[in-house]
Design a protein around this motif. Structure first.
Motif, PDB file in Angstrom:
ATOM      1  N   THR A  25      65.625   9.816 -19.137  1.00 35.88           N
ATOM      2  CA  THR A  25      65.129  11.126 -19.670  1.00 35.88           C
ATOM      3  C   THR A  25      65.889  11.357 -20.764  1.00 35.88           C
ATOM      4  O   THR A  25      65.566  11.687 -21.871  1.00 35.88           O
ATOM      5  N   LEU A  26      67.303  11.661 -20.743  1.00 31.47           N
ATOM      6  CA  LEU A  26      67.949  12.231 -21.705  1.00 31.47           C
ATOM      7  C   LEU A  26      68.382  11.244 -23.048  1.00 31.47           C
ATOM      8  O   LEU A  26      68.382  11.374 -24.010  1.00 31.47           O
ATOM      9  N   LEU A  27      68.234   9.870 -22.719  1.00 35.09           N
ATOM     10  CA  LEU A  27      68.098   8.828 -23.624  1.00 35.09           C
ATOM     11  C   LEU A  27      66.951   9.121 -24.265  1.00 35.09           C
ATOM     12  O   LEU A  27      66.895   8.755 -25.606  1.00 35.09           O
ATOM     13  N   ILE A  28      65.728   9.359 -23.894  1.00 38.35           N
ATOM     14  CA  ILE A  28      64.422   9.464 -24.494  1.00 38.35           C
ATOM     15  C   ILE A  28      64.736  10.812 -25.472  1.00 38.35           C
ATOM     16  O   ILE A  28      64.288  10.823 -26.822  1.00 38.35           O
ATOM     17  N   VAL A  29      65.244  11.851 -24.899  1.00 40.29           N
ATOM     18  CA  VAL A  29      65.452  13.145 -25.699  1.00 40.29           C
ATOM     19  C   VAL A  29      66.608  12.671 -27.082  1.00 40.29           C
ATOM     20  O   VAL A  29      66.270  13.152 -28.026  1.00 40.29           O
ATOM     21  N   ARG A  30      67.700  12.059 -26.686  1.00 42.20           N
ATOM     22  CA  ARG A  30      68.391  11.346 -27.750  1.00 42.20           C
ATOM     23  C   ARG A  30      67.752  10.976 -28.923  1.00 42.20           C
ATOM     24  O   ARG A  30      67.781  11.068 -29.827  1.00 42.20           O
ATOM     25  N   ASP A  31      66.907   9.980 -28.533  1.00 42.11           N
ATOM     26  CA  ASP A  31      65.941   9.046 -29.478  1.00 42.11           C
ATOM     27  C   ASP A  31      65.023   9.756 -30.183  1.00 42.11           C
ATOM     28  O   ASP A  31      64.875  10.018 -31.754  1.00 42.11           O
ATOM     29  N   ALA A  32      64.535  10.913 -29.550  1.00 37.83           N
ATOM     30  CA  ALA A  32      63.551  12.035 -30.214  1.00 37.83           C
ATOM     31  C   ALA A  32      64.555  12.646 -31.122  1.00 37.83           C
ATOM     32  O   ALA A  32      63.746  13.237 -32.258  1.00 37.83           O
ATOM     33  N   LEU A  33      65.702  13.168 -30.972  1.00 39.53           N
ATOM     34  CA  LEU A  33      66.620  14.004 -31.820  1.00 39.53           C
ATOM     35  C   LEU A  33      66.905  13.006 -32.896  1.00 39.53           C
ATOM     36  O   LEU A  33      67.077  13.720 -33.937  1.00 39.53           O
ATOM     37  N   LEU A  34      67.105  11.637 -32.828  1.00 39.70           N
ATOM     38  CA  LEU A  34      67.361  10.813 -33.658  1.00 39.70           C
ATOM     39  C   LEU A  34      65.939  10.724 -34.580  1.00 39.70           C
ATOM     40  O   LEU A  34      65.945   9.834 -35.636  1.00 39.70           O
ATOM     41  N   LEU A  89      68.054  21.117 -26.374  1.00 41.53           N
ATOM     42  CA  LEU A  89      68.867  19.896 -25.526  1.00 41.53           C
ATOM     43  C   LEU A  89      69.890  19.295 -26.563  1.00 41.53           C
ATOM     44  O   LEU A  89      70.797  18.690 -25.944  1.00 41.53           O
ATOM     45  N   ALA A  90      69.820  19.563 -27.973  1.00 41.50           N
ATOM     46  CA  ALA A  90      70.860  18.952 -28.710  1.00 41.50           C
ATOM     47  C   ALA A  90      72.221  19.082 -28.360  1.00 41.50           C
ATOM     48  O   ALA A  90      73.047  18.115 -28.358  1.00 41.50           O
ATOM     49  N   PRO A  91      72.461  20.296 -28.013  1.00 38.15           N
ATOM     50  CA  PRO A  91      74.190  20.488 -27.726  1.00 38.15           C
ATOM     51  C   PRO A  91      74.454  19.695 -26.353  1.00 38.15           C
ATOM     52  O   PRO A  91      75.557  19.473 -26.311  1.00 38.15           O
TER      53      PRO A  91
END
Length: 147
Positions: A25-34, A89-91
């Motif tokens: 889940t957080l890796l999906i969020v990471r990629d969305a932030l990218l 969630l970026a920070p």
């Protein structure tokens, strides 16, 4: 999203893990932030099964971390955009990245950097006191009851 709950715990960390604590889940969020927004884009970035990705995306949409927006009619295709809640969630992602760089380095890759889009400067996660406005080392932070 987790298949277990934290009944009896008055803890915002436990409630947050219900939303972002599943594997991937957080890796999906990471990629969305990218900037990744489409299902196939997430598949290219992550070694994840299609059904698991679908489940995680649906959970993030249900929890209003991502918004599902149709971008094509025939066949219907969707992209997943971060909501304001998701961008917050970026920070968290940045703090995990910094922690991983320090304590779980791979040794073969250059760590990712965070850059201020406005001026190009480096961005880091820092702890500051809301009373004295000064920096606070992690060793000087204590969690206590709500006030």
């Amino acid at each position: 999203m987790l298949r277990r709950t934290y009944d009896g715990q008055v803890c915002s960390i436990a409630r947050a893990l219900e939303i972002v604590g599943e594997r991937w889940t957080l890796l999906i969020v990471r990629d969305a932030l990218l900037g990744v927004t489409r299902f196939d884009g997430f598949l290219r970035c992550l070694p994840i099964a299609r059904n698991v990705l679908s489940d995680r995306l649906n959970g993030l949409v249900a929890n209003k971390v991502l918004e599902r927006v149709q971008y094509q009619d025939r066949p219907p295709r969707y992209e997943y955009l971060l909501t304001a809640k998701g961008r917050e969630l970026a920070p968290v992602v940045l703090a995990l990245m910094e922690w991983g760089d320090r304590h779980a380095p791979d040794g073969t890759e250059v760590p990712r950097t965070a850059v201020h889009v406005g001026c190009g400067g480096g961005v880091g996660v820092g702890l500051t006191c809301d009373t004295c406005d000064g920096p606070v080392p992690a060793a000087k932070v204590a969690l206590g009851p709500a006030q």
